[in-house]
Design a protein around this motif. Sequence first.
Motif, PDB file in Angstrom:
ATOM      1  N   ARG A 367       0.829  -1.203   0.000  1.00 24.73           N
ATOM      2  CA  ARG A 367       0.000   0.000   0.000  1.00 24.73           C
ATOM      3  C   ARG A 367       0.869   1.261   0.000  1.00 24.73           C
ATOM      4  N   GLU A 373       0.222   5.334   0.904  1.00 28.43           N
ATOM      5  CA  GLU A 373      -0.659   5.350   2.070  1.00 28.43           C
ATOM      6  C   GLU A 373      -0.088   4.424   3.134  1.00 28.43           C
ATOM      7  N   VAL A 398      -5.735  -4.809  -1.575  1.00 32.93           N
ATOM      8  CA  VAL A 398      -4.737  -3.732  -1.551  1.00 32.93           C
ATOM      9  C   VAL A 398      -4.794  -2.886  -2.814  1.00 32.93           C
ATOM     10  N   MET A 403     -10.543  -0.432   1.054  1.00 32.65           N
ATOM     11  CA  MET A 403     -10.159  -1.803   1.338  1.00 32.65           C
ATOM     12  C   MET A 403     -11.213  -2.542   2.158  1.00 32.65           C
TER      13      MET A 403
END
Length: 628
Positions: A367, A373, A398, A403
């Motif tokens: 991620r 992020e 992902v 999510m």
Amino acid sequence: MGARRPGRTHRYHSSSATPPSGEDKGKSDGQGQGQGQETGSSGSGGGGENTIWHKMLESAATSFASIVMVGIGFGIAGYGYHLYYKRLVLRKMTIAFEPGDPVLELAAMSRSVPKHIAGNVLDPHFQHPASKGSGDETSDADSDDLDHNESEEDDNDGDDGRGHYWIRRPEQELVNGIVSGLTIGHYHLFIGEKGTGKSSMQLDAMAQIDAEGVAMFDAHADLEIFRIRLGKALNYEFNEDYIGGYFSERGPRETTALLDIERALNKLEKVAVQRRNATRRGYRRRPLVIIVNQMHLIRDDEDGRDLIELLQQRAEQWAASGLVTMVFNSDDYWVYERFKQLAARLEVHSIQDLSRHQAMETLKRYRWRHFGERVDDDMASNIYEQVGGRLTFLNRVVRSKDMLRTCRHIMEAEKRWFLGQCWILGAEMDDDVMDQQKWAAAAMVLAQALVDKEAEEWESKKQEAAEESEAVKNKGSKKALARLRESPQRTWLPSFSLHEAQQIQTRADFIREMDRRNLFTIDSHAQVRASSVPMQWALREICQMPGFRNHLDATVQRIADIESLGRTRELVAKDLVLGGHYEFFSGKKDGGSSSSGSGSKTEVRFRGWSPHERPPRDPPEPGSDDAR
């Protein structure tokens, strides 16, 4: 000039003033002799016939010699082409195990990796790790080169240039040793649910050596398609390009797919022997590696079992000689059951989902690298609680923007799949769906048992955690107390042994079909559980529906009633005599009489009034019209 004498023939022209020369005279004599011979031919037949037969024999001998020479030439040319074709087949199959493989190219394209691999054949410094020495194991420096460098930042979808993607599983070293030829003497079966990373690990190992000495293909239910895929992986045409097929004799392709597969394996054995003999001294004699993916797609019928037996026989022989190492991948348990019957050098490897720590680290790293992020521990733990460590689910999660929403979609999809396959219809179901409802009720009974066992184990773990917390609190360890204050986490899936699952379902033939449909799974240790963490969540949601237990009990009772009706027989007796004595036997009868101890006898007597004799009427009650 005097006159000519009578009776003398003048042979010269009258205009000639000079006598003929010797040459002219010889020509004249030769023409005369030829005319005489022609006259003799026409006059007598013996000498002329001998001359004709002589010419016929001479022509026949010439033709026969020409035919013999042409036949010998064709025979030599055909035999030479036959030898050339056989060497060509072996050379083409040898090329199939040279560095580079289309499977790696397709995998790189699917993963959006612009760079191929570090061990590309164009690299002059590329060398197979097993060829660097004659020792049994690679050196420490080589091991360091094969390790994944997690700190390296690049834009190759998590690839460090050596085929590693996302995270390095603990089974990767084992797979590397098998694919690179360091592990010999056995053939291998990898069992795991779809999406656990079996093929990905093998592709990773192939990428590290540029697929040198390795061929990989997918199995198929149709034997003809299996034959074609095997031929493509081995670069073998099954003699379909042989020029002898243009003639009228029976061609080599007019046979079954199993015979073609056997022929291809024979050629592969010759290539392996030549490759082994050509290995120089001081270098490891590495076996060839054949990877057969998706073995569970082969049908569990007579042809499929024959194919598995054929492949296993070859795998056993080659593993004993060290020529070829065969690797099989399967999602279903029944393939292991077939291998188990004849296995002597088989090694079974169970590939499970990633652990909690590995899954959380994978989520965080991927991620951050591709979306910038940062995912905290609580979010990663929550995602793991919902989808587990299945790589195929983690890949979908992902890559999505939301999510948690994707996790819910995955769980709902698993729930809909389970309900669509085996929902029960209750007490109002029709008897025409009896067989399907037996299968569905067995699945629901096992699901209820798994959910109940999960609840029991959950309570037991909470009790153990509370007792340990109390013990630690008395000792005063702050770190252990802080660790125990965290809520218990679900890191397991409840399971039953295969025989226990069959006993719960009261059937022994349903569980393998449920494994094929990814409702439940049977691992290599014969443990039955839900196919994934989202599927276990789906089972929990279904079993917690209001009135589910009553609905399941009503369905089971309806199935029992229908079976009872099917076993019940109605007897209709006519023209029975009043006061008669009848005996009914249940069981076998021997010679018209009841066999002792093999049945039961029922005596029936009819009492009452006869239709020919009207029974007396009872006296009328007082106050009625008849009494008046």
